[in-house]
Design a protein around this motif. Structure first.
Motif, short mmCIF file in Angstrom:
data_model
loop_
_atom_site.label_atom_id
_atom_site.label_comp_id
_atom_site.label_asym_id
_atom_site.label_seq_id
_atom_site.Cartn_x
_atom_site.Cartn_y
_atom_site.Cartn_z
N ASP A 50 19.77 -58.43 -31.30
CA ASP A 50 19.42 -59.03 -32.86
C ASP A 50 20.36 -57.87 -33.33
OD1 ASP A 50 18.66 -58.68 -35.15
OD2 ASP A 50 16.60 -58.41 -34.77
N PRO A 51 21.23 -58.14 -34.31
CA PRO A 51 22.54 -57.31 -35.34
C PRO A 51 21.28 -56.60 -36.09
CG PRO A 51 21.85 -59.54 -36.42
CD PRO A 51 21.30 -59.82 -35.01
N ARG A 52 20.49 -56.44 -36.41
CA ARG A 52 19.67 -56.09 -37.27
C ARG A 52 19.06 -54.20 -36.47
NH1 ARG A 52 14.65 -57.76 -38.79
NH2 ARG A 52 14.54 -58.17 -36.63
N ALA A 53 18.91 -54.45 -35.39
CA ALA A 53 18.75 -53.61 -34.31
C ALA A 53 19.63 -52.15 -34.03
CB ALA A 53 18.97 -53.61 -32.71
N GLU A 54 19.43 -50.96 -34.56
CA GLU A 54 19.46 -49.35 -33.82
C GLU A 54 19.16 -48.90 -33.39
OE1 GLU A 54 21.93 -48.67 -36.61
OE2 GLU A 54 21.41 -50.53 -38.78
N GLN A 55 20.42 -47.72 -33.23
CA GLN A 55 19.36 -46.82 -31.84
C GLN A 55 18.90 -45.89 -32.27
OE1 GLN A 55 22.87 -45.96 -29.07
NE2 GLN A 55 20.36 -45.34 -28.36
N VAL A 56 17.78 -45.95 -31.70
CA VAL A 56 16.52 -45.31 -32.45
C VAL A 56 16.37 -44.10 -31.29
CG1 VAL A 56 13.71 -45.65 -32.94
CG2 VAL A 56 15.13 -47.10 -33.58
N VAL A 57 16.10 -43.08 -31.65
CA VAL A 57 15.65 -41.77 -30.82
C VAL A 57 14.21 -41.53 -30.42
CG1 VAL A 57 16.25 -39.80 -29.96
CG2 VAL A 57 17.65 -40.78 -31.42
N LEU A 58 13.56 -42.19 -29.21
CA LEU A 58 11.86 -41.60 -28.92
C LEU A 58 12.60 -40.61 -28.70
CD1 LEU A 58 11.11 -45.54 -28.51
CD2 LEU A 58 10.28 -44.17 -30.28
N PHE A 59 11.30 -39.58 -28.89
CA PHE A 59 10.66 -38.37 -28.31
C PHE A 59 9.18 -38.65 -28.21
CE2 PHE A 59 14.77 -36.52 -30.54
CZ PHE A 59 14.98 -35.67 -29.45
N THR A 60 8.80 -38.49 -26.92
CA THR A 60 7.43 -38.49 -26.05
C THR A 60 7.22 -37.41 -25.79
OG1 THR A 60 8.01 -39.84 -24.58
CG2 THR A 60 7.42 -41.29 -26.25
N ALA A 61 5.49 -36.61 -25.52
CA ALA A 61 5.12 -35.39 -24.99
C ALA A 61 3.81 -35.86 -24.81
CB ALA A 61 5.95 -34.44 -25.54
N GLY A 62 3.18 -35.49 -23.54
CA GLY A 62 1.69 -35.69 -23.77
C GLY A 62 1.49 -34.38 -22.57
N LEU A 63 1.41 -32.96 -23.24
CA LEU A 63 1.03 -31.42 -22.70
C LEU A 63 -0.29 -31.38 -22.89
CD1 LEU A 63 3.87 -30.56 -24.87
CD2 LEU A 63 3.84 -30.80 -22.70
N PRO A 64 -1.12 -31.41 -21.72
CA PRO A 64 -2.60 -31.41 -21.67
C PRO A 64 -2.69 -29.85 -22.38
CG PRO A 64 -1.77 -32.34 -19.79
CD PRO A 64 -0.66 -33.00 -20.53
N LEU A 65 -3.91 -29.20 -22.73
CA LEU A 65 -3.80 -27.95 -23.64
C LEU A 65 -5.90 -27.68 -22.79
CD1 LEU A 65 -2.80 -28.16 -26.84
CD2 LEU A 65 -1.27 -27.59 -25.16
N ALA A 66 -5.68 -26.51 -21.85
CA ALA A 66 -6.62 -26.46 -21.44
C ALA A 66 -7.51 -25.40 -22.49
CB ALA A 66 -6.48 -24.93 -20.04
N PRO A 67 -9.24 -25.35 -22.60
CA PRO A 67 -9.84 -25.30 -23.43
C PRO A 67 -9.71 -23.71 -23.96
CG PRO A 67 -11.38 -26.30 -22.10
CD PRO A 67 -9.61 -26.09 -21.95
N GLU A 68 -9.61 -23.36 -24.85
CA GLU A 68 -9.13 -21.88 -25.01
C GLU A 68 -10.40 -20.50 -24.77
OE1 GLU A 68 -8.01 -21.35 -29.57
OE2 GLU A 68 -7.11 -22.61 -29.15
N ALA A 69 -9.93 -20.21 -24.49
CA ALA A 69 -10.60 -18.94 -23.81
C ALA A 69 -11.36 -18.47 -25.06
CB ALA A 69 -10.35 -17.13 -22.49
N THR A 70 -13.19 -17.49 -24.64
CA THR A 70 -13.74 -17.09 -25.75
C THR A 70 -13.93 -15.64 -24.56
OG1 THR A 70 -15.60 -17.86 -24.45
CG2 THR A 70 -15.06 -18.78 -26.94
N ASP A 71 -14.03 -14.92 -25.51
CA ASP A 71 -13.96 -12.87 -25.09
C ASP A 71 -15.68 -13.32 -24.93
OD1 ASP A 71 -13.49 -10.73 -25.18
OD2 ASP A 71 -12.78 -9.60 -27.02
N ALA A 72 -15.38 -12.62 -23.12
CA ALA A 72 -17.52 -13.05 -23.43
C ALA A 72 -17.65 -11.18 -23.55
CB ALA A 72 -16.72 -12.20 -21.91
N GLY A 73 -17.20 -10.29 -23.26
CA GLY A 73 -17.18 -9.15 -24.62
C GLY A 73 -17.52 -9.25 -25.71
N GLU A 74 -17.51 -9.78 -26.08
CA GLU A 74 -18.17 -9.82 -27.68
C GLU A 74 -19.14 -9.50 -28.18
OE1 GLU A 74 -16.75 -12.32 -32.24
OE2 GLU A 74 -15.46 -12.57 -29.96
N ASP A 75 -19.70 -8.74 -29.20
CA ASP A 75 -21.01 -8.79 -29.54
C ASP A 75 -21.29 -10.34 -30.16
OD1 ASP A 75 -21.21 -6.40 -27.90
OD2 ASP A 75 -21.13 -5.43 -29.95
N SER A 76 -22.44 -10.47 -29.75
CA SER A 76 -23.01 -11.92 -30.48
C SER A 76 -23.65 -11.44 -32.06
CB SER A 76 -23.93 -12.80 -30.31
OG SER A 76 -25.06 -12.12 -29.31
#
Length: 202
Positions: free
Chosen positions: A176-202
């Motif tokens: 297809d003459p309309r096609a252009e170079q396309v730069v595709l970036f993909t990322a699948g980066l799992p993130l662990a739950p943020e830790a909570t400060d167990a020593g913090e007063d409630s």
């Protein structure tokens, strides 16, 4: 693109030196230019990168040593032309983390990709602003930061679906003459739950 094979899978246990060679930013840039634009001489690549011909020539020889690039057909006998040997270089993340120094190399390579994303974004915006890209590219272009909750198996499946669909559409648009170079970036980066400060007063 003049390449012999579509992809090369590196094994960190056997290809550690080759992987380390890829961490140099100029080598990654040179390899990317050859993949995107096809065969070129060290002098032509020096103009594109703003480096000296001596520097690009040296780093091309390093890439050739580890079989990332090879000599291409010469237009004349005055200067070597180089080509990329593969379209894509990949590896096993699990194997990288298990090999000595592999995690560091993987981190460097990923950060080089982020730098490439920034450079590609800058060029994309300049191409739109200058009219080198038509207005029809404005709507489908973009960067996304979706954050779905997935299992490891689902994330792996998503990668496979993405790769298969990309290959299908690339083949469909090849003539297809309309096609252009396309730069595709993909990322699948799992993130662990943020830790909570167990020593913090409630």
């Amino acid at each position: 693109m003049d390449s012999e094979d579509s992809g090369r899978v590196l094994d960190p246990a056997q290809d550690g030196a080759a992987l380390k060679a890829l961490t140099h930013p100029l080598r990654l840039t040179l390899l990317g230019l050859l993949r995107q634009h096809g065969p070129a001489t060290a002098s032509e690549l020096a103009v594109r990168t703003g480096e000296s011909s001596a520097s690009t020539s040296y780093h091309l020889r390093v890439l050739a040593k580890y079989a990332f690039v090879a000599e291409a057909d010469h237009r004349d006998s005055r200067e070597r032309r180089w080509k990329s040997v593969h379209d894509v270089t990949s590896w096993s993340n699990e194997a990288m983390h298990a090999s000595p120094g592999g995690s560091v190399i993987l981190s460097v390579l990923r950060r080089r990709q982020v730098e490439h994303l920034q450079q590609s974004l800058d060029r994309h915006e300049a191409d739109l602003d200058s009219g080198r890209l038509g207005e029809e590219w404005q709507e489908p272009s973009g960067v996304s930061d979706l954050m779905p909750r997935l299992t490891p198996e689902s994330l792996a499946e998503l990668w496979e679906v993405f790769r298969a669909k990309t290959a299908e559409l690339t083949a469909r648009d090849a003539e297809d003459p309309r096609a252009e170079q396309v730069v595709l970036f993909t990322a699948g980066l799992p993130l662990a739950p943020e830790a909570t400060d167990a020593g913090e007063d409630s």
